[in-house]
Design an enzyme around this catalytic site. Structure first.
Site, short mmCIF file in Angstrom:
data_model
loop_
_atom_site.label_atom_id
_atom_site.label_comp_id
_atom_site.label_asym_id
_atom_site.label_seq_id
_atom_site.Cartn_x
_atom_site.Cartn_y
_atom_site.Cartn_z
N LYS A 54 44.48 -10.72 18.01
CA LYS A 54 45.70 -11.06 17.26
C LYS A 54 46.17 -9.87 16.43
O LYS A 54 47.36 -9.59 16.35
CB LYS A 54 45.44 -12.27 16.35
CG LYS A 54 45.32 -13.57 17.16
CD LYS A 54 44.90 -14.74 16.30
CE LYS A 54 43.46 -14.69 15.91
NZ LYS A 54 42.78 -15.91 15.62
N SER B 58 38.55 -12.67 19.09
CA SER B 58 39.61 -13.57 18.66
C SER B 58 40.43 -12.92 17.53
O SER B 58 41.67 -12.86 17.59
CB SER B 58 38.96 -14.88 18.16
OG SER B 58 39.85 -15.65 17.42
N ASP C 22 44.00 -16.77 23.00
CA ASP C 22 43.12 -17.02 21.85
C ASP C 22 43.44 -18.37 21.20
O ASP C 22 42.54 -19.08 20.77
CB ASP C 22 43.23 -15.91 20.82
CG ASP C 22 42.37 -16.24 19.61
OD1 ASP C 22 41.14 -16.33 19.77
OD2 ASP C 22 42.92 -16.47 18.52
N HIS D 145 42.53 -8.68 7.07
CA HIS D 145 42.10 -9.98 7.61
C HIS D 145 40.78 -10.37 6.97
O HIS D 145 39.84 -9.58 6.91
CB HIS D 145 41.92 -9.90 9.13
CG HIS D 145 41.49 -11.22 9.70
ND1 HIS D 145 42.39 -12.19 10.07
CD2 HIS D 145 40.26 -11.75 9.90
CE1 HIS D 145 41.73 -13.24 10.49
NE2 HIS D 145 40.44 -13.01 10.39
N ARG E 113 36.90 -23.80 21.14
CA ARG E 113 35.62 -23.43 20.49
C ARG E 113 35.36 -24.31 19.28
O ARG E 113 34.22 -24.69 18.99
CB ARG E 113 35.66 -21.96 20.07
CG ARG E 113 35.54 -21.00 21.24
CD ARG E 113 35.92 -19.59 20.84
NE ARG E 113 35.18 -19.13 19.69
CZ ARG E 113 35.66 -18.29 18.77
NH1 ARG E 113 36.90 -17.83 18.86
NH2 ARG E 113 34.92 -17.92 17.76
N1 URA Z 1 39.08 -16.53 12.83
C1 URA Z 1 39.67 -16.32 14.03
O1 URA Z 1 40.84 -16.00 14.12
N2 URA Z 1 38.89 -16.47 15.13
C2 URA Z 1 37.60 -16.79 15.08
O2 URA Z 1 36.96 -16.88 16.11
C3 URA Z 1 37.00 -17.02 13.82
C4 URA Z 1 37.78 -16.88 12.71
#
Ligand code: URA
Length: 425
Positions: A187, A183, A161, A82, A168
């Site tokens: 995932k 967040s 999320d 990621h 957000r």
């Molecule tokens: N990527 C995400 O999935 N969440 C965040 O809060 C920031 C970047």
């Protein structure tokens, strides 16, 4: 439970109890807590922080808001990557097939671009026919048969999320380390990968502008992953200048294919190989040589199968923007800065990115770089080429480039930043 007491606890710098966290995440997902109340809580968290216990519970509650995937039936170990997002960050495109070619299964749930950072799905959608939306069964099938899949996360994965991230985004509360860490990791943990390598970007084009904040974010995420049984490692990597020589959807696919064909810009190749080595080590795969798998075409073979399995034509001609505008170097000397954020904004304004989730993007739009920091440039030589289908956007894009570079006198000694700045395990 009532939401006002939860907001007051954090507003007054208190610690949220596990019960408060479980309740507020569940109630927000169900629509019992309103957006304006969650915005107030998110702002209180941004201002006053959360400790490790609170962040772990917040992450667990977001995971529990939806389904969890499971890859236990696969014959290969799973490895995922990621990136926290940057400009010209096309690394997932060559990396996923490369790591699959070396023996891991790579389930790469990816996102779309927002603001100045690009999104992997937007890039791949410039390949005619390619589909980002797969059912869970289709995703497993592509993963099982080709070794890698890059697709959108289903609606069932961490729905808390999805709702909170969108909120957000419009309330100035994205840049909170506890909220970013929870967040991303909710995932990734819900996705069910066995190992995870985080590419935490640092610099003007990243969320984290300085290395100390990036270290704190990396340590928080590595801790969350490790505590959940996911082998997690983070590389902190430079995002002061764009990665490679392109920022824009089809432009970046073209560059990724060059890397898979054994060429491509050095920084993209180096970072792809560094992340591949970390993913393979985390997945417990020894004796694989990612550099060899790039050079001998085996990563390209997986790429072609993976694109075709998702409806894309790997041989199709990629879209090209209708209009180009060349920006030239104003003086001769050493390029010492080419700012990732400014280039990202220009690419976005040219049509490569979106301002709202539902906006379309132009496949061919973006910025091509003809020099990188450390190169010597000559007055009048092309520095950048801007691409767009809507030439009325050139002026607006050019405004974001008015202070995008520094050129020092010829002969100035200058060493560009290394691509990998630190490693947190
Ligand atoms: N990527 C995400 O999935 N969440 C965040 O809060 C920031 C970047």
């Amino acid at each position: 439970m009532d939401v006002i007491s939860v907001i007051r606890t954090k507003r007054d710098k208190g610690e949220l109890s596990p019960e408060q966290i479980d309740w507020v995440i569940d109630a927000y997902t169900r629509g019992v807590v309103a957006d304006e109340q969650m915005s107030a809580l998110a702002m209180a968290i941004l201002l006053n922080g959360m400790n490790r216990t609170e962040i772990a519970r917040w992450t667990a509650a977001m995971i529990a808001s939806g389904e969890r995937m499971n890859f236990d039936a696969l014959s290969r170990p799973t490895a995922d990557k990621h990136s926290t997002g940057g400009v010209g960050d096309k690394i997932t495109l060559p990396l996923a097939p490369l790591v699959a070619a070396c023996g891991a299964a790579v389930p790469q749930l990816s996102g779309r671009g927002l603001g100045h950072t690009g999104g992997t799905l937007d890039k791949l959608e410039s390949i005619p026919g390619w589909r980002a939306l797969l059912s869970n069964e289709e995703m497993l099938h592509v993963l099982d048969t080709t070794g890698a899949v890059i697709c959108a996360a289903g609606d069932g994965l961490a729905p808390a999320d999805k709702k909170l991230y969108a909120l957000r985004d419009v309330t100035g509360t994205v840049e909170a380390i506890p909220l970013i860490a929870s967040s991303i990791m909710s995932k990734k943990i819900a996705e069910g990968t066995g190992s995870l390598v985080l590419d935490v970007k640092v610099g003007t084009g990243a969320f984290m502008k300085n290395i100390e904040d990036a270290r704190e974010l990396a340590r928080t995420m590595v801790g969350l992953g490790t505590d959940s049984g996911v082998k997690t490692v983070a590389l902190l990597t430079d995002m002061s200048t764009p990665l490679g020589l392109t920022a824009g959807n089809a432009l970046e696919v073209r560059e990724s294919v060059e890397v898979l064909a054994g060429g491509g810009p050095k920084d993209v190749v180096d970072l792809t190989i560094a992340l591949a080595a970390e993913m393979l080590a985390a997945a417990g795969i020894k004796d694989a040589d990612p550099a060899k798998a790039l050079a001998d075409g085996s990563a390209m073979d997986v790429w072609r199968r993976m694109i075709a399995a998702q409806g894309g034509d790997p041989d199709a001609t990629l879209p090209v923007a209708r209009e180009q505008h060349v920006v030239t170097a104003p003086s001769t000397g050493v390029l010492t800065r080419l700012d990732a954020y400014d280039i990202g904004i220009a690419a976005w304004r040219l049509g490569a990115g979106r301002a709202r989730k539902e906006d379309p993007v132009q496949a061919g739009a973006g910025v091509e770089l003809h020099a990188k920091p450390g190169d010597t440039v000559t007055a009048g030589q092309p520095l950048l080429t801007l691409h767009t289908d809507t030439p009325e956007k050139f002026d607006y894009a050019l405004k974001s480039l008015s202070e995008a570079w520094d050129i020092a006198p010829e002969g100035t000694a200058f060493t560009p930043n290394p691509i990998v700045l630190d490693r947190i395990a």
